[in-house]
Each structure stands twice: as structure tokens, then as C-alpha cells.
Design an enzyme around this catalytic site. Structure first.
Site, PDB file in Angstrom:
ATOM      1  N   HIS A  53       2.054  -1.823  -3.908  1.00 44.68           N
ATOM      2  CA  HIS A  53       3.430  -1.357  -3.710  1.00 44.68           C
ATOM      3  C   HIS A  53       3.933  -0.983  -5.101  1.00 44.68           C
ATOM      4  O   HIS A  53       3.554  -1.639  -6.086  1.00 44.68           O
ATOM      5  CB  HIS A  53       4.353  -2.460  -3.210  1.00 44.68           C
ATOM      6  CG  HIS A  53       3.954  -3.107  -1.926  1.00 44.68           C
ATOM      7  ND1 HIS A  53       3.019  -4.095  -1.843  1.00 44.68           N
ATOM      8  CD2 HIS A  53       4.391  -2.900  -0.662  1.00 44.68           C
ATOM      9  CE1 HIS A  53       2.883  -4.481  -0.579  1.00 44.68           C
ATOM     10  NE2 HIS A  53       3.708  -3.774   0.154  1.00 44.68           N
ATOM     11  N   ASP A  56       4.662  -3.982  -7.161  1.00 42.53           N
ATOM     12  CA  ASP A  56       3.560  -4.881  -7.543  1.00 42.53           C
ATOM     13  C   ASP A  56       3.083  -4.471  -8.932  1.00 42.53           C
ATOM     14  O   ASP A  56       2.603  -5.294  -9.707  1.00 42.53           O
ATOM     15  CB  ASP A  56       2.339  -4.731  -6.619  1.00 42.53           C
ATOM     16  CG  ASP A  56       2.629  -5.077  -5.181  1.00 42.53           C
ATOM     17  OD1 ASP A  56       3.577  -5.838  -4.939  1.00 42.53           O
ATOM     18  OD2 ASP A  56       1.890  -4.575  -4.305  1.00 42.53           O
ATOM     19  N   MET A  87      -5.056   3.800  -1.971  1.00 38.69           N
ATOM     20  CA  MET A  87      -3.804   3.817  -1.209  1.00 38.69           C
ATOM     21  C   MET A  87      -2.655   3.262  -2.046  1.00 38.69           C
ATOM     22  O   MET A  87      -2.859   2.394  -2.886  1.00 38.69           O
ATOM     23  CB  MET A  87      -4.011   2.958   0.049  1.00 38.69           C
ATOM     24  CG  MET A  87      -2.806   2.695   0.906  1.00 38.69           C
ATOM     25  SD  MET A  87      -1.779   1.277   0.412  1.00 38.69           S
ATOM     26  CE  MET A  87      -2.230   0.054   1.615  1.00 38.69           C
ATOM     27  N   GLU A 180       2.234   1.680   9.664  1.00 38.69           N
ATOM     28  CA  GLU A 180       1.782   0.329  10.028  1.00 38.69           C
ATOM     29  C   GLU A 180       2.818  -0.364  10.902  1.00 38.69           C
ATOM     30  O   GLU A 180       3.955  -0.580  10.477  1.00 38.69           O
ATOM     31  CB  GLU A 180       1.546  -0.459   8.730  1.00 38.69           C
ATOM     32  CG  GLU A 180       1.100  -1.882   8.954  1.00 38.69           C
ATOM     33  CD  GLU A 180       0.814  -2.604   7.633  1.00 38.69           C
ATOM     34  OE1 GLU A 180       0.754  -1.932   6.565  1.00 38.69           O
ATOM     35  OE2 GLU A 180       0.670  -3.830   7.666  1.00 38.69           O
ATOM     36  N   LYS A 182       4.355  -3.550  13.198  1.00 36.39           N
ATOM     37  CA  LYS A 182       4.387  -5.018  13.238  1.00 36.39           C
ATOM     38  C   LYS A 182       5.499  -5.418  14.201  1.00 36.39           C
ATOM     39  O   LYS A 182       6.572  -4.802  14.172  1.00 36.39           O
ATOM     40  CB  LYS A 182       4.657  -5.562  11.821  1.00 36.39           C
ATOM     41  CG  LYS A 182       4.547  -7.077  11.702  1.00 36.39           C
ATOM     42  CD  LYS A 182       4.719  -7.534  10.247  1.00 36.39           C
ATOM     43  CE  LYS A 182       4.537  -9.027  10.136  1.00 36.39           C
ATOM     44  NZ  LYS A 182       4.719  -9.517   8.760  1.00 36.39           N
ATOM     45  N   GLU A 216      -2.954  -3.205  11.664  1.00 36.08           N
ATOM     46  CA  GLU A 216      -3.342  -4.491  11.045  1.00 36.08           C
ATOM     47  C   GLU A 216      -3.705  -5.508  12.128  1.00 36.08           C
ATOM     48  O   GLU A 216      -2.948  -5.713  13.082  1.00 36.08           O
ATOM     49  CB  GLU A 216      -2.193  -5.030  10.183  1.00 36.08           C
ATOM     50  CG  GLU A 216      -2.507  -6.434   9.662  1.00 36.08           C
ATOM     51  CD  GLU A 216      -1.543  -6.935   8.607  1.00 36.08           C
ATOM     52  OE1 GLU A 216      -1.114  -6.140   7.740  1.00 36.08           O
ATOM     53  OE2 GLU A 216      -1.221  -8.138   8.641  1.00 36.08           O
ATOM     54  N   HIS A 219      -1.048  -8.139  13.040  1.00 39.04           N
ATOM     55  CA  HIS A 219       0.165  -7.646  13.688  1.00 39.04           C
ATOM     56  C   HIS A 219      -0.043  -7.460  15.189  1.00 39.04           C
ATOM     57  O   HIS A 219       0.847  -7.768  15.984  1.00 39.04           O
ATOM     58  CB  HIS A 219       0.627  -6.345  13.036  1.00 39.04           C
ATOM     59  CG  HIS A 219       0.994  -6.514  11.592  1.00 39.04           C
ATOM     60  ND1 HIS A 219       1.382  -5.466  10.802  1.00 39.04           N
ATOM     61  CD2 HIS A 219       1.030  -7.623  10.795  1.00 39.04           C
ATOM     62  CE1 HIS A 219       1.648  -5.919   9.579  1.00 39.04           C
ATOM     63  NE2 HIS A 219       1.429  -7.218   9.554  1.00 39.04           N
ATOM     64  N   ASP A 244      -5.727  -2.438   7.955  1.00 37.27           N
ATOM     65  CA  ASP A 244      -5.432  -3.702   7.274  1.00 37.27           C
ATOM     66  C   ASP A 244      -6.173  -4.811   8.005  1.00 37.27           C
ATOM     67  O   ASP A 244      -5.800  -5.205   9.116  1.00 37.27           O
ATOM     68  CB  ASP A 244      -3.922  -3.994   7.282  1.00 37.27           C
ATOM     69  CG  ASP A 244      -3.185  -3.270   6.157  1.00 37.27           C
ATOM     70  OD1 ASP A 244      -3.815  -2.454   5.463  1.00 37.27           O
ATOM     71  OD2 ASP A 244      -1.975  -3.528   5.988  1.00 37.27           O
ATOM     72  N   ASP A 254       3.234 -14.947  10.866  1.00 36.46           N
ATOM     73  CA  ASP A 254       2.353 -13.983  10.197  1.00 36.46           C
ATOM     74  C   ASP A 254       1.396 -14.728   9.255  1.00 36.46           C
ATOM     75  O   ASP A 254       1.752 -15.047   8.130  1.00 36.46           O
ATOM     76  CB  ASP A 254       3.283 -13.033   9.420  1.00 36.46           C
ATOM     77  CG  ASP A 254       2.557 -11.954   8.689  1.00 36.46           C
ATOM     78  OD1 ASP A 254       1.376 -11.717   8.987  1.00 36.46           O
ATOM     79  OD2 ASP A 254       3.182 -11.334   7.811  1.00 36.46           O
ATOM     80  N   ASP A 256      -1.876 -14.026   8.088  1.00 32.08           N
ATOM     81  CA  ASP A 256      -2.617 -13.295   7.034  1.00 32.08           C
ATOM     82  C   ASP A 256      -3.865 -14.021   6.550  1.00 32.08           C
ATOM     83  O   ASP A 256      -4.135 -14.093   5.342  1.00 32.08           O
ATOM     84  CB  ASP A 256      -1.702 -13.034   5.812  1.00 32.08           C
ATOM     85  CG  ASP A 256      -0.755 -11.874   6.041  1.00 32.08           C
ATOM     86  OD1 ASP A 256      -1.035 -11.028   6.894  1.00 32.08           O
ATOM     87  OD2 ASP A 256       0.273 -11.805   5.346  1.00 32.08           O
ATOM     88  N   ASP A 286      -5.739  -7.041   3.966  1.00 29.03           N
ATOM     89  CA  ASP A 286      -4.340  -7.403   3.721  1.00 29.03           C
ATOM     90  C   ASP A 286      -4.183  -8.861   4.141  1.00 29.03           C
ATOM     91  O   ASP A 286      -3.657  -9.161   5.207  1.00 29.03           O
ATOM     92  CB  ASP A 286      -3.404  -6.487   4.518  1.00 29.03           C
ATOM     93  CG  ASP A 286      -1.947  -6.728   4.144  1.00 29.03           C
ATOM     94  OD1 ASP A 286      -1.704  -7.466   3.164  1.00 29.03           O
ATOM     95  OD2 ASP A 286      -1.052  -6.191   4.826  1.00 29.03           O
TER      96      ASP A 286
HETATM   97  C1  GCO Z   1       3.086  -7.652   6.017  1.00 27.22           C
HETATM   98  C2  GCO Z   1       2.470  -6.294   5.881  1.00 27.22           C
HETATM   99  C3  GCO Z   1       2.381  -5.811   4.480  1.00 27.22           C
HETATM  100  C4  GCO Z   1       2.025  -4.342   4.403  1.00 27.22           C
HETATM  101  C5  GCO Z   1       2.163  -3.877   2.994  1.00 27.22           C
HETATM  102  C6  GCO Z   1       1.636  -2.506   2.803  1.00 27.22           C
HETATM  103  O1  GCO Z   1       2.924  -8.221   7.089  1.00 27.22           O
HETATM  104  O2  GCO Z   1       3.710  -8.135   5.078  1.00 27.22           O
HETATM  105  O3  GCO Z   1       1.209  -6.323   6.483  1.00 27.22           O
HETATM  106  O4  GCO Z   1       1.445  -6.586   3.778  1.00 27.22           O
HETATM  107  O5  GCO Z   1       0.745  -4.093   4.866  1.00 27.22           O
HETATM  108  O6  GCO Z   1       3.508  -3.930   2.687  1.00 27.22           O
HETATM  109  O7  GCO Z   1       2.538  -1.601   3.214  1.00 27.22           O
HETATM  110 MN    MN Z   2      -0.401  -4.978   6.344  1.00 30.18          MN
HETATM  111 MN    MN Z   3       0.888  -8.108   7.694  1.00 32.05          MN
END
Ligand code: GCO
Ligand code: MN
Ligand code: MN
Length: 386
Positions: A53, A56, A87, A180, A182, A216, A219, A244, A254, A256, A286
Site C-alpha cells: 500500500h 506501507d 502489484m 477485492e 470482503k 481472497e 474473505h 490473495d 478475519d 488471515d 495476504d
Molecule cells: C484485508 C485485506 C487487505 C487487502 C490489502 C490489499 O482483509 O485487510 O485482505 O489485506 O488485501 O489492503 O488491498
Molecule cells: Mn486481501
Molecule cells: Mn483480507
């Protein structure tokens, strides 16, 4: 044997391996590493790409000279590690300005600011060679629908994407946008909650050819959906621009988690569809290491994501070459061609013939499929018993 190589196109976000373990209930548990240190870490574990991002890499309040110094250090780190930037994306979630969303905020000044921030972030991504630009609308949503018009929100979202497509073309960046979805988190509800919703939305844009998906795993699992089916739909529409990868139990927050750490069978089907259809984009992770990890364990986490992918890729080959499995699949898909005249495209003659065809419905209802046997063989293959 399971060592990552550039041709595998494994990438990580700066925000993934650099995640210091902060959560809504507790503070950071790992020290903050700067972007160049994180690129070194990725180089050490054998990743091919790094994504980020805008913030970041460059803090939101950095001066132009700080920005240039940070970008120059980052480019040196990329070079010394042989790592590329496939990306880039914009952080439209963290700063308080986005408390009611970015492109869909009720405040027109915030909506305009979100476009400005995204254009600057697109400039930054282009400067380091990114060709995919991700849009994750994490704050594009509501907690209460009493104050925002959901149809207006979609219109604002569409107008922003149309504007930014034009900006990319105007600058000659050659970006392809990847949206993306979610369902929730950090908002109570996020607009366009699934990959399928995003797909429908893309067809309403001015430049649908330049916009695809970044689905993702977590998600879709949060929404209780079958991720592989979402990917199949994305591939069928020629819209799988990016992915992702991570893992997640159904219906939880979430999480991850490390790729393949929770639902091995789903991860197998996913690797199978990506490999069998020749998906040529990044395999982007991700995901975050557990909060209990230190940076040695973060490296183990990153290596684990890639290694599990490669092990599953080998399992996919094994599945393809297992004659007992393939015989059962052939049995399940048996087709003697006798129905060819009645399938495929429509004609009025075909319709007439099909309406008159004497099906033996009761005999058809007695035909079985050997899915129990097949699934057990898959399980044994995944458990290493074949
Ligand atoms: C989340 C998202 C993020 C995005 C990232 C890229 O759940 O926080 O998956 O990690 O993928 O912001 O745009
Ligand atoms: Mn993501
Ligand atoms: Mn995510």
C-alpha cells in the site's frame, strides 16, 4: 524439492510479513521493520515479489524528500534481493479521514481526497514497475444503513473507478485493476461483499476490459462460500487478475492464517484449478504470522505458505496420475455421446425432438456416482497414505 523459484511467482505484501501483531485487543508484539528490511527478509525466504500500500512504503505525512529517499532505499533493496513489485494498492482504510469510507464516503471532500490519494499511490506503484493495481474497499460500507444510500454509494464507487481507469490510461501506466471483495471487517457490512458481486459490478464500468478481480480465500470463507467456485467463476469470465491466498475457518473474524493451514482440501482444489487452468498471475499471500511469533517464526510462516502451495501442486500431479482416481472420475463423467443431439445450443428442431424424447426417468434416478470412493482416495492422497 519444495524450494520457491521465480517461476512460481510467490509474492507477499509489506503489510503481511511486516505485520507487528497488533489487534483490536492488544498492541504490537513485534518491532516495526522498515520496507528495505522486509524486502531482505523476503529475499532470504525466496519470494519472487513484494506488494505494498502507498503508506506501507511512504508514511502518509512524509515530505517529498523523505519520499524520494525511502523509494530509493527500497529500489536498492529490490535490486540486491532480485525481487519485483507486481502489484500496488492504496491504503484507504487506516487514516481517520476514511472513517465513513473512501470512494463511498457521504462526504464529497473525502471522496475527492480518496481519488487524489489513489492517483498518487498509482504514480508510486508505476515508479517501481507494478502492473496490477488492487482496490480493496475495506471501509466502503456501513454499520447502519439509515444514513447512506446504498445505490448512491455504488454510483460513487463506479464513478471513482471509471475516473481512475482514465487516469491510468492518461499516464500510460498500463495498469490492470483488480477488485477485492470482503463481506465485513472493518465495516459492519462492506459493499460488493463477494467475488460474484464484484464480477457483476465490473460489467457496469466504462472500461470493463481493464478491470478484473483479486479474490481472497479468507474473505469468501468468512461468508461461508466455496472459494474454488468463486475462482472458477472468475476464470470463466477471464477476470482472475490477481489472488490473495491465506486461510480461515468459516464464519470467524478475519483470521488471515498461513496458506493451507486450516482447510487442506479446499486449498488442494484451489491449487488444482489455478495450475490446471494455467493461471499466470502472482501467487500472492495476504496472510499474517500468529501473534505469538517472532521474526524467525515469521520467516517460517512465509516459507510455510510457499512450501504448502508447492506440496499441493505435487499432490495435484499425483491426483492426475493416479489411475484408480482417474477411473472413478471417468466413471462419474461417463458420456456415450447419445445425448449430443439434445444438448449444446438451441434450434427449434432440436427443441421439438427433445420434447418428444422418451426418457426413462425411473432408470435415470437409479444411476449412482462413486463419489464416496473418490473422496476417500483424495483424502488418503492428501494424508500421504497413497
Ligand atoms: C484485508 C485485506 C487487505 C487487502 C490489502 C490489499 O482483509 O485487510 O485482505 O489485506 O488485501 O489492503 O488491498
Ligand atoms: Mn486481501
Ligand atoms: Mn483480507
Amino acid at each position: 524439492m519444495y524450494d520457491p523459484k521465480p517461476e512460481h511467482k510467490f509474492s507477499f505484501g509489506l503489510w503481511t510479513v511486516g505485520n507487528p501483531g497488533r489487534d483490536p485487543f492488544g498492541d504490537a508484539v513485534r518491532d516495526t521493520r522498515n520496507p528495505s528490511q522486509l524486502v531482505d527478509l523476503l529475499g532470504e525466504v525466496g519470494a519472487w515479489g513484494v506488494n505494498f500500500h502507498d503508506n506501507d512504503l511512504v508514511p502518509i505525512d512524509a515530505s517529498p524528500s523523505e519520499r524520494d529517499r525511502i523509494v530509493s532505499d527500497f529500489k536498492k533493496a529490490l535490486e540486491r534481493n532480485g525481487i519485483v513489485v507486481p502489484m500496488a494498492t492504496t491504503n484507504l482504510a487506516y487514516d481517520p479521514v476514511f472513517r465513513d469510507g473512501a470512494f463511498t464516503s457521504n462526504d464529497p471532500e473525502v471522496r475527492a481526497f480518496a481519488r487524489q490519494k489513489t492517483m498518487r499511490a498509482m504514480d508510486l506503484g508505476a515508479e517501481v514497475g507494478a502492473k496490477i493495481y488492487v482496490f480493496w474497499g475495506g471501509r466502503e460500507g456501513t454499520e447502519t444503513d439509515a444514513g447512506k444510500d446504498a445505490i448512491d454509494a455504488l454510483k460513487w464507487y463506479r464513478e471513482a473507478l471509471n475516473y481512475l481507469c482514465e487516469y491510468s490510461m492518461d499516464q500510460g501506466y498500463g495498469y490492470r485493476f483488480a477488485l477485492e471483495a470482503k463481506p465485513n471487517e472493518p465495516r459492519g457490512d462492506i459493499y460488493l461483499p463477494t467475488t460474484g458481486s464484484m464480477l457483476g459490478f465490473i460489467s457496469t464500468l466504462d472500461h470493463p476490459e481493464m478491470v478484473g478481480l483479486n479474490p481472497e480465500t479468507a474473505h469468501e470463507h468468512m461468508a461461508g462460500l466455496n472459494f474454488m467456485h468463486a475462482i472458477a467463476q472468475a476464470i470463466d469470465a477471464d477476470k482472475l487478475f490477481h489472488i490473495d491466498l491465506n486461510d480461515q475457518k468459516f464464519g470467524r473474524y478475519d483470521q488471515d492464517f498461513r496458506f493451507g493451514s486450516e482447510m487442506i482440501k479446499q486449498a488442494f482444489y484451489l491449487v488444482q484449478i489455478l495450475e490446471d487452468t494455467g493461471y499466470s498471475g502472482s501467487r500472492h499471500f495476504d496472510a499474517h504470522a500468529y501473534r505469538s511469533s517472532d521474526y524467525e517464526d515469521v520467516k517460517a510462516f512465509a516459507r510455510g505458505c510457499m512450501r504448502t502451495y508447492l506440496i499441493l501442486k505435487e499432490k495435484v500431479e499425483q491426483f492426475k496420475n493416479d489411475s484408480e482416481i482417474q477411473d472413478l472420475i471417468a466413471e462419474a463423467r461417463a458420456d456415450d455421446g447419445s445425448m449430443d443431439p439434445h444438448l449444446g445450443s438451441y434450434s427449434s428442431e432440436k427443441a421439438k425432438a427433445l420434447k418428444a424424447y422418451p426418457f426413462d426417468r425411473s432408470a435415470l434416478g437409479k444411476r449412482s456416482k462413486p463419489y464416496e470412493r473418490l473422496d476417500q482416495l483424495l483424502i488418503e492422497l492428501l494424508l500421504g497414505a497413497r
